[in-house]
Design a protein around this motif. Structure first.
Motif, PDB file in Angstrom:
ATOM      1  N   GLU A 123       1.053  -0.877  -0.089  1.00  0.00           N
ATOM      2  CA  GLU A 123      -0.019  -0.021  -0.186  1.00  0.00           C
ATOM      3  C   GLU A 123       1.026   1.351  -0.343  1.00  0.00           C
ATOM      4  OE1 GLU A 123      -3.378   1.676  -0.417  1.00  0.00           O
ATOM      5  OE2 GLU A 123      -3.417  -0.703  -0.924  1.00  0.00           O
ATOM      6  N   LYS A 124       1.785   1.432   0.608  1.00  0.00           N
ATOM      7  CA  LYS A 124       2.432   2.161   0.778  1.00  0.00           C
ATOM      8  C   LYS A 124       3.586   2.270  -0.977  1.00  0.00           C
ATOM      9  CE  LYS A 124       6.633   4.236   3.788  1.00  0.00           C
ATOM     10  NZ  LYS A 124       8.000   3.466   4.465  1.00  0.00           N
ATOM     11  N   GLN A 125       4.201   1.562  -1.075  1.00  0.00           N
ATOM     12  CA  GLN A 125       4.576   2.380  -2.162  1.00  0.00           C
ATOM     13  C   GLN A 125       3.399   1.978  -3.524  1.00  0.00           C
ATOM     14  OE1 GLN A 125       5.669  -2.544  -2.763  1.00  0.00           O
ATOM     15  NE2 GLN A 125       8.033  -1.849  -1.877  1.00  0.00           N
ATOM     16  N   LYS A 126       2.486   2.220  -3.515  1.00  0.00           N
ATOM     17  CA  LYS A 126       1.331   1.942  -3.982  1.00  0.00           C
ATOM     18  C   LYS A 126       1.216   3.473  -3.912  1.00  0.00           C
ATOM     19  CE  LYS A 126      -2.836  -0.053  -5.605  1.00  0.00           C
ATOM     20  NZ  LYS A 126      -3.704   1.320  -5.866  1.00  0.00           N
ATOM     21  N   GLN A 127       1.132   4.278  -3.041  1.00  0.00           N
ATOM     22  CA  GLN A 127       1.264   5.301  -2.582  1.00  0.00           C
ATOM     23  C   GLN A 127       1.755   6.492  -2.682  1.00  0.00           C
ATOM     24  OE1 GLN A 127      -0.363   5.889   1.414  1.00  0.00           O
ATOM     25  NE2 GLN A 127      -2.205   4.809   1.347  1.00  0.00           N
ATOM     26  N   ALA A 128       3.065   6.120  -2.893  1.00  0.00           N
ATOM     27  CA  ALA A 128       4.327   7.544  -2.990  1.00  0.00           C
ATOM     28  C   ALA A 128       4.189   6.912  -4.326  1.00  0.00           C
ATOM     29  CB  ALA A 128       5.689   6.218  -2.513  1.00  0.00           C
ATOM     30  N   LEU A 129       3.935   5.585  -5.445  1.00  0.00           N
ATOM     31  CA  LEU A 129       4.246   5.782  -6.748  1.00  0.00           C
ATOM     32  C   LEU A 129       2.863   7.044  -7.572  1.00  0.00           C
ATOM     33  CD1 LEU A 129       5.410   2.075  -7.425  1.00  0.00           C
ATOM     34  CD2 LEU A 129       6.374   4.108  -8.121  1.00  0.00           C
TER      35      LEU A 129
END
Ligand SMILES: Nc1nc2c(ncn2[C@@H]2O[C@H](COP(=O)(O)OP(=O)(O)OP(=O)(O)O)[C@@H](O)[C@H]2O)c(=O)[nH]1
Ligand SMILES: [Mg+2]
Length: 392
Positions: free
Chosen positions: A280-286
């Motif tokens: 989820e964190k990586q998705k948000q950052a991207l």
């Protein structure tokens, strides 16, 4: 070649550096995170001749990604400066000594005005980044003025020649022609250097800095809207400066995700492709990066690197090979190496760059595109593929 990353404390210098090199560098939301300099390899991005020749290359010193060659040079990230550093504020300005060997500088600017004059975080728009453009040069000039005074305000009264000055300043990458130009521009005469006033030394330092440490501004934090508005204004106020909007944080997210094989991304591109499983964190950052790319076009980091090396310093990229038909080295590697050379470099300069022995035994070279023989004085062009001929 060495390029220095400079700027006020807490503006994103180490983020820019890490995004460009993927080398370990500490990053933090407060001033003076970096104390000791970070040095690592960054790359300029150029079209690789492998596409033109329809070959599959086997790069050794310079990765090729989808027909783009990444040619190495060194980048140096130093501690942050603040106004008044020459009077000892912050970490002072003595660490600028680390930048003596720099050929050019990247000034990372907090274009969002989200850090005060000491580098403490403030609400975006609080600080006018114009102040930071001005003070950084000033601090650099005071530092150089100090070096000049220490070296040349001497008691003995033997005459000081241009050669003496050039020799003393060679460690700062200041060349004879820079000194001659500075003398001309300021109207100051080196013969009187011992008796120059502080102001005259400062005037000379400014002229030398402009010639010997050219600068590009990376207007950072352009993911924040007010930063983009400020860039518009700064370009009007400083029409001769090269100002490139950047989001170093976005580039770092992209480079790290690409390294982990979560995305496919070529530095400098305006898009990326998700190829791995994201949390989820990586998705948000991207998602955030995606939105910023839509506005900025690209993160600006690769653009800054290319601009400083290829445009500001006017370097060219040259590919040495041993077989002029197959474009290979002795082991059959296609287009193995790419070197950056100052514009005006000759085939003989390239020979010395490869190895002193090759330089010493140089008898000529072949331009692999035209298959014509070229002599030691022929100037090379950007993108040339060259076979060096040596005495056996
Ligand atoms: N919004 C935004 N923040 C950024 C960007 N680049 C860096 N930052 C943030 O700015 C803060 C400072 O980053 P650093 O890279 O440590 O800054 P520095 O200039 O090296 O700082 P010192 O070494 O302390 O002088 C961190 O919180 C970063 O996440 C950017 O492009 N956008
Ligand atoms: Mg830092």
């Amino acid at each position: 070649m060495l390029i220095g990353v400079v700027g006020k404390a807490n503006v994103g210098k180490s983020t820019f550096f890490k995004a460009a090199t993927l080398a370990p560098a500490e990053i933090g939301p407060y001033p003076f995170v970096t104390i000791k300099p970070n040095r690592a390899v960054a790359y300029v991005k150029v079209k690789c001749p492998c596409k033109e020749f329809n070959l599959k290359c086997n790069p050794r010193n310079s990765p090729c990604i989808d027909g783009y060659r990444f040619v190495p040079f060194e980048l140096l990230d130093v501690a942050g400066l603040i106004p008044g550093a020459h009077e000892g504020l912050g970490l002072g300005n003595q660490f600028l000594d680390d930048l003596r060997q720099a050929d050019a500088l990247i000034h990372v600017l907090d274009a969002a005005g989200a850090t005060d004059e000491k580098g403490n975080p403030v609400a975006p728009g609080t600080r006018d980044p114009k102040e930071d453009v001005l003070f950084l040069k000033e601090e650099f000039d005071f530092w150089l003025q100090n070096i000049l005074i220490k070296n040349f305000r001497t008691k003995h009264n033997q005459p000081i020649s241009l050669n003496d000055v050039a020799e003393k300043l060679s460690g700062l990458k200041i060349k004879k022609e820079h000194i001659v130009q500075a003398e001309k521009e300021t109207g100051l005469n080196l013969k009187d250097i011992r008796n120059w006033t502080d102001d005259q030394f400062l005037e000379f330092a400014i002229a030398l800095r402009v010639k010997s440490k050219p600068m590009v501004i990376a207007a950072n934090k352009c993911d924040i809207q007010i930063a983009r508005e400020n860039v518009f204004r700064l370009r009007k106020e400083f029409p001769t400066e090269i100002i490139i909007p950047t989001c170093s944080e976005c580039e770092l997210v992209l480079r790290e995700a690409a390294e982990k094989k979560l995305i496919k991304y070529i530095p400098g591109d305006s898009h990326f492709e998700i190829i791995g499983n994201l949390n989820e964190k990586q998705k948000q950052a991207l998602d955030f990066v995606q939105k910023t790319l839509k506005i900025l076009g690209n993160t600006g980091v690769q653009q800054v690197l290319n601009e400083v090396v290829l445009r500001l310093l006017n370097y060219i990229v040259v590919y040495p090979v041993e077989d002029e038909n197959k474009l290979t080295d002795g082991e059959g590697n296609v287009l193995p190496d790419a070197f950056l050379l100052p514009s005006g470099s000759t085939a003989l300069d390239l020979a010395y760059k490869i190895h002193t022995d090759i330089g010493e035994n140089f008898i000529g070279a072949i331009d692999c595109r035209t298959k014509r023989k070229i002599g030691k004085e022929t100037k090379l062009k950007n993108g040339d593929i060259i076979k060096i001929l040596v005495r056996r």
